[in-house]
Design a protein around this motif. Structure first.
Motif, PDB file in Angstrom:
ATOM      1  N   GLY A   1       2.299  56.178  10.914  1.00 13.84           N
ATOM      2  CA  GLY A   1       2.905  55.753   9.661  1.00 13.84           C
ATOM      3  C   GLY A   1       4.198  54.989   9.886  1.00 13.84           C
TER       4      GLY A   1
ATOM      5  N   ALA B   1       4.869  51.139   8.826  1.00 12.45           N
ATOM      6  CA  ALA B   1       6.033  50.822   7.988  1.00 12.45           C
ATOM      7  C   ALA B   1       6.909  49.769   8.658  1.00 12.45           C
ATOM      8  CB  ALA B   1       6.844  52.095   7.716  1.00 12.45           C
TER       9      ALA B   1
ATOM     10  N   ALA C   1       7.725  46.054   7.284  1.00  9.81           N
ATOM     11  CA  ALA C   1       9.105  45.597   7.093  1.00  9.81           C
ATOM     12  C   ALA C   1       9.352  44.274   7.813  1.00  9.81           C
ATOM     13  CB  ALA C   1      10.076  46.663   7.599  1.00  9.81           C
TER      14      ALA C   1
END
Length: 408
Positions: free
Chosen positions: A45, A49, A53
């Motif tokens: 995860g 992420a 980003a």
């Protein structure tokens, strides 16, 4: 096509680092913990992420003309480095351990816990690097330090013996658009030093003239009775942005120049000024950026020296320290050159007289005072940042140089 290649490269890099690091972490954890669904969800995860980003930051790169977005984009870069540089270090240690196990098997030597001997220190160093990078962003970015040096200048007139010259450099104001308190701190610290002269050695902005707007009044509060002088750095030309036209780029540069002047600085563009005190004089010489390719070479030292007196001490402001090696030292009669540019790569170790930074692989002179045959170069570590929004071991710098006549 190019954005797709960049996305593919970073995705491949992150997946390869994470897969190999996961294997090493599972070796270190108690049996079963590294295989649990919760651990895997959290681990991957974070990877997804981070990738997301990076994609968002990349898509907004051209929007960095809005200075309020600059820190957010830089922060994504910083978090990426904080997560993946420790993994690179850990994976290098793991690779050495795997190589050791392979060699042991080839020679039929029991490997035992050989792999652990590399994984444990690799993990410890990775955690230390993770914490250091994090602290560099939280505290190191604004952990200001005043560096003091005395500079011997042969035949320095009596009036200038003990002159206090403060050098500041590489503000890159976009990085503090949301933190003007830091620039206030810089201004207050400089004024506390009661300088006779203030010299700014380039890179007021990261790219755009708009970065200076909120700080003009604040920079005007910098006080020095003998003058405030400035030059341009490589970033001030706006060359790291894809402009719609050459005319737009040129207009931005002209406004950067105007903003520097509006901040109370005398901007020297391949020219000089004579500073006089009690009938004695010294020359402040300023050149536009001159660096080794790919950095621009707009500087014209010959032009800047025209009209200077051989009887006056000479102080040269030149953003890139490479200029001192290639055109100044033992080639021109210049007593002191002030440069910036390197930032000490914002990463290194400085303990007592020991200094090290990766910057030394690129620049022979990267931070502090250097001298050769009576000529001196001072390289300021800068006040701002580029790329990584922090500093690890290399603190932002205000320099106080006191000029001395060695014969007095």
């Amino acid at each position: 096509m190019r954005p797709l290649i960049i996305v593919a490269f970073f995705t491949l890099f992150m997946l390869s680092m994470d897969l190999y690091a996961l294997r090493g972490i599972q070796h270190l954890l108690p049996p079963g913990q590294g295989e649990s669904p919760l651990f895997r969800y959290v681990y991957w995860g974070i990877t997804l992420a981070m990738l997301g980003a990076l994609l968002v930051a990349g898509s907004r790169f051209q929007q960095q003309r809005d200075p309020s977005r600059f820190f957010g984009i830089s922060l994504v870069i910083g978090i990426f480095l904080m997560l993946y540089l420790p993994k690179v270090l850990f994976n290098v240690a793991q690779l050495l351990g795997d190589a050791g196990v392979l060699l042991a098997s080839l020679f039929r030597i029991p490997a035992g816990s050989l792999r652990q001997w590399f994984l444990v220190p690799g993990a410890a160093l990775g955690v230390l690097l993770f914490i250091s990078i994090g602290m560099g962003m939280v505290r190191g970015r604004t952990h200001l330090k005043v560096f003091r040096e005395e500079i011997p200048v042969l035949e320095l007139p009596q009036s200038f013996d003990g002159l206090r010259l403060v050098q500041i450099s590489d503000l890159h104001l976009a990085g503090f658009y949301r933190n003007p308190a830091y620039i206030r701190k810089v201004v207050d610290e400089v004024n506390t030093l009661k300088p006779d002269l203030i010299c700014f050695t380039g890179d007021m902005v990261h790219n755009f003239s708009e970065e200076v707007d909120p700080f003009i009044d604040l920079l005007n509060e910098l006080k020095a009775p003998l003058g405030k002088f400035a030059i341009l750095g490589n970033h001030d030309y706006g060359a790291y942005f894809r402009w719609d036209s050459k005319e737009q780029e040129a207009a931005n540069l002209e406004r950067v120049k105007a903003q520097i002047r509006a901040s109370g600085f005398d901007l020297l563009l391949n020219e000089h000024r004579t500073v006089s005190l009690n009938g004695d004089s010294l020359d402040i010489i300023g050149v536009e950026n001159w660096g080794k390719p790919p950095f621009p070479q707009h500087g014209d030292l010959e032009r800047a020296l025209r009209g200077t007196s051989p009887d006056h001490p000479r102080i040269l402001l030149s953003h890139d320290p490479s200029h001192w090696d290639l055109q100044v030292c033992e080639k021109e009669d210049i007593d002191l050159t002030l440069s910036g540019h390197t930032h000490g790569m914002q990463f290194g170790i400085e303990i007592g007289n020991f200094r090290w930074s990766p910057s030394r692989w690129t620049y022979r002179h990267w931070a502090g005072l250097y001298g050769q045959n009576g000529q001196y170069l001072y390289v300021n570590r800068g006040l701002g940042y580029t790329g990584f929004p922090g500093r690890v071991g290399i603190r932002p710098e205000i320099t106080l140089l006191t000029l001395r006549n060695p014969g007095s």
